[in-house]
Design an enzyme around this catalytic site. Structure first.
Site, short mmCIF file in Angstrom:
data_model
loop_
_atom_site.label_atom_id
_atom_site.label_comp_id
_atom_site.label_asym_id
_atom_site.label_seq_id
_atom_site.Cartn_x
_atom_site.Cartn_y
_atom_site.Cartn_z
N ASP A 289 -34.32 -1.35 -10.28
CA ASP A 289 -33.42 -2.59 -10.87
C ASP A 289 -32.08 -1.97 -11.05
O ASP A 289 -31.80 -0.61 -11.06
CB ASP A 289 -34.12 -3.00 -12.18
C1 BGC Z 1 -32.19 -7.87 -13.00
C2 BGC Z 1 -32.77 -8.21 -11.80
C3 BGC Z 1 -31.53 -8.36 -10.90
C4 BGC Z 1 -30.66 -7.52 -10.71
C5 BGC Z 1 -29.54 -7.72 -9.75
C6 BGC Z 1 -30.81 -6.77 -12.95
O1 BGC Z 1 -30.31 -6.55 -14.24
O2 BGC Z 1 -33.04 -7.36 -14.12
O3 BGC Z 1 -33.63 -9.03 -11.87
O4 BGC Z 1 -32.29 -8.77 -9.47
O5 BGC Z 1 -29.94 -7.19 -12.05
O6 BGC Z 1 -28.77 -8.98 -10.29
#
Ligand code: BGC
Length: 755
Positions: A289
């Site tokens: 993530d």
């Molecule tokens: C979120 C993810 C997301 C990623 C990219 C993160 O902060 O937890 O779910 O896909 O950002 O935007």
């Protein structure tokens, strides 16, 4: 220029591609592996690490692209395998052209959070889950994928398949609710929808099931918080939707920010190596993530990015989203012998395999077609489909009779009503209708159908609409009350649109107080006191607490955030052009003090049998133990009667199955859809079993007076659980089958599983 890309690779693939044309599917798969190996052999260590590195595109004045010269140089040097938040044919083409200047010309993957639509915004995922309609959910993902793929996107960071039993957690809006079975079915539908007829088609997006794993159980519902759960709960409740996504062919998984029992998910070998890539044989790749590799320093799990990179790569995180730990440390770690080259090769193979499957080595610009982008931009069919999905996502929570409705519910309203007051902060709201995780387009205000507009175009010209905002979502002012009361006084019926702000749910949007914010419930009380029939629409990304409204107002529709066509969908339901069929995929608490609350709890040694049974019982002395609205609940304008359950046999052996049949009759005045739900309970187990667990459902359509039989087949697979040794088994003994209209309103029958 475009025709001369990757000349050195072309020669290598020519033989494999030509030789592969006549081969069977299996051998064609193998030929992709051979192609991957051919590329891998040409790569330097730095180029390999580059494939494991992903950066964000920086939104500049003209759009989602990066003008950062350093990032551009890194692309030219092959130091980047993927970018996120870069969309649009023009922008993706520009960056892909930079990738084609690198020595090996390996195409970039463009990823984006296409959570519930791209150009056409669909209901938030939790709302869609209320439809219990896998075809509708799949269609929504399909349309989102088609629009996004036409705009140069290859990969969506969806579906989010985290089970959530805590509505304080803001990300509850992104998932399918509290249940592992429903969550699994929906996870598979979304993956199939996004990935379409398969990679190689230019309208297929790679799916990414996230967040692996346990993220929805953040302690206290506070986003990013720690997760502490038993292995059994992990296996039975939180992992099944991921397994379903993998089995449905999900190309990728994203790991999560939380630690799970003390080990950050990003560095969790048990999750990623043992379960995902081991037991489940997942052959896609895992992306971290955002920054989660680097954040292990904050967790106190790694001293620095060097240690963080070591932990993450060892545990099976293949791609580093934005923390830059891999690009700055992996080379050193390999040279020092701390990370084996096989680990790097395995990660890069997984990433390259997907690039091949997507056809990007054949043509890195295949998703960059301006004409296709234009065609997908304003498709009226997509809007029509959106409205259908939105209608199916609405849940009718209450529909009591009022004076003049002859004992029938207040809804649906007549299109001939003389005067309707439309009150509340969401009645004319525009962007709120599409909710968190959706894209803003410059023409939003002309494209999104507001609730006011939807109602206005539904009623005839003889109906007078009286509008008053009444109050803002969250302020203490009552200045607008007088105008609202005035409008209501002149009306035959009042429709009020209240809720939480659309950006109060989503990432980092945890709330401790789930009540209707500001003065909204006060306004509902005042309007209701006028004695007019009141319908309340509740707009939200999570279950809210609105006890006064629920206890006093005759009609309530839970409308969540419904997307581009929200206003039209709501109007269709209000005026009976669509009979609501949504069922809650999550329990609604009476107050925050009941959380976590879910239907499939364990019996205690001192279970309370009712709210008056409190003496030394597992109960609250000051609060009901029951949810305000239970899992699986949702009304219709018609009524459905359930017969008794007929069992084909009341004993069954492990290698047999039995059939449970029930007759459902539409006993009301409208045609409509009903979701018939099957729950099973194992009465005595070697470990304590839930009071009931959803094991099947079927959505049926019944005309007035029509009856249909619904049959569920029960085999041993539906009876299995993780025993004390965490073996997945079914134990002989007595079981109960419950079939009904919600988790709390069921018929029951017993049967025995024999040796
Ligand atoms: C979120 C993810 C997301 C990623 C990219 C993160 O902060 O937890 O779910 O896909 O950002 O935007």
């Amino acid at each position: 220029m475009k025709k001369t890309f990757f000349p050195c690779l072309v020669a290598i693939f020519h033989f494999v591609v030509c030789a592969g044309q006549k081969l069977s599917t299996v051998r064609q798969t193998k030929s992709i592996d051979q192609k991957v190996d051919s590329v891998l052999r040409l790569m330097t260590l730095d180029e390999k690490i580059g494939q494991m590195n992903q950066y964000n595109g920086d939104w500049d004045a003209t759009g989602p692209i990066t003008k950062d010269g350093d990032k551009q140089n890194q692309i030219r040097k092959g130091m980047l395998g993927s970018m996120l938040n870069v969309t649009g044919v023009e922008h993706t083409r520009t960056l892909q052209e930079l990738a084609m200047q690198a020595r090996l010309k390996i195409p970039l993957l463009f990823g984006q959070d296409i959570i519930h639509g791209y150009r056409t915004i669909f209901p938030i995922p939790l709302a869609e889950a209320c439809s219990w309609d896998t075809a509708a959910i799949r269609l929504s993902a399909r349309i989102a994928a088609t629009e996004a793929a036409a705009a140069g996107v290859h990969w969506t960071f969806a579906p989010m398949v985290d089970i959530a039993r805590d509505p304080r957690w803001g990300r509850v809006m992104e998932g399918a609710g509290e249940d592992a079975f429903l969550g699994s079915v929906i996870a598979a539908a979304r993956v199939k929808g996004f990935q379409g007829a398969g990679f190689g088609n230019v309208d297929a997006l790679m799916a990414c099931a996230k967040h692996f794993a346990g993220y929805g159980a953040a302690i206290g519902g506070r986003d990013y918080n720690s997760v502490d759960m038993s292995e059994r709960t992990l296996l039975e409740i939180y992992l099944p939707p991921f397994r379903a996504a993998v089995d449905a062919g999900a190309a990728t998984l994203m790991n999560s920010f939380n630690d799970l029992n003390g080990i950050p998910a990003t560095a969790n070998k048990h999750l990623q190596r043992d379960i995902l890539k081991g037991q489940w044989k997942f052959n896609g790749f895992v992306v971290s993530d955002w920054g989660s590799i680097g954040e292990m320093i904050n967790h106190g799990f790694a001293k620095n990015n060097y240690e963080a990179a070591l932990e993450a790569v060892t545990a099976g995180s293949d791609m580093d989203m934005e923390s830059r730990s891999y690009i700055s440390n992996l080379s050193k770690l390999v040279k020092e012998g701390k990370v084996k080259m096989q680990l790097i090769d395995d990660a890069v193979r997984r990433i390259l395999r997907k690039k091949f499957e997507m056809g990007l080595f054949d043509d890195p610009f295949r998703f960059c077609n301006k004409e296709r982008e234009q065609q997908q931009w304003n498709k009226s069919d997509n809007l029509k489909a959106e409205k259908v999905v939105a209608e199916k996502s609405i849940v009718l929570l209450k529909n009591d009779p009022v004076a003049g409705t002859n004992g029938m519910g207040l809804l649906p309203l007549s299109k001939q009503t003389k005067a309707i007051a439309l009150i509340g902060p969401f009645m004319k709201a525009v962007r709120d209708n599409i909710g968190f995780w959706s894209y803003s387009w410059p023409d939003d205000s002309s494209r999104i159908v507001t609730q006011f507009q939807g109602i206005q175009s539904k009623v005839g010209s003889n109906t007078k609409l009286l509008y008053a905002k009444g109050c803002d979502v969250n302020d203490s002012s009552t200045i607008g009350f007088a105008e609202a009361i005035d409008a209501a006084r002149q009306a035959d019926v009042v429709i009020m649109s209240v809720g939480e702000a659309s950006d109060w749910s989503g990432e980092a949007k945890s709330r401790s107080n789930l009540h209707l914010p500001g003065m909204q419930e006060e306004l509902v009380k005042l309007i209701h006191a006028l004695g007019k029939p009141v319908v309340v629409l509740i707009n939200s990304g999570r279950p809210l607490v609105f006890n006064w409204t629920a206890d006093h107002v005759p009609a309530i529709l839970y409308t969540w955030w419904l997307g581009t066509e929200a206003g039209d969908a709501i109007a269709d339901v209000l005026f009976g052009d669509y009979n609501p069929s949504g069922k809650l995929p999550i329990s609604f608490p009476r107050t925050e003090g009941q959380i976590p609350i879910y239907y499939n709890y364990f019996h205690t040694g001192r279970p309370a049998t009712s709210d008056s049974d409190r003496f030394y019982r597992s109960a609250y002395i000051d609060l009901s133990i029951y949810p305000k609205f239970p899992f699986g609940f949702g009304l219709s304008y018609t009524t459905f009667a359930y017969g008794d359950i007929q069992l084909s046999n009341n004993t069954m052996r492990a290698n047999q199955s039995i059939k449970a049949t029930i007759t459902v009759t539409n006993t009301g005045n409208y045609e409509g859809e009903e979701t018939v739900q099957l729950y099973i309970q194992d009465l005595v187990g070697s470990v304590v079993r839930p009071v009931k667990e959803l094991k099947g459902f079927e959505k049926i359509f019944l005309t007035k007076g029509q009856s249909k039989q619904v049959t569920f087949t029960i085999d041993v697979g539906k009876l299995k659980f993780y025993n004390a040794e965490l073996k997945y088994v079914a134990e002989p003994g007595e079981f109960k089958i419950y079939i009904g209209t919600s988790s709390q309103n069921v018929k029951e029958v017993a049967f025995t599983l024999t040796q």
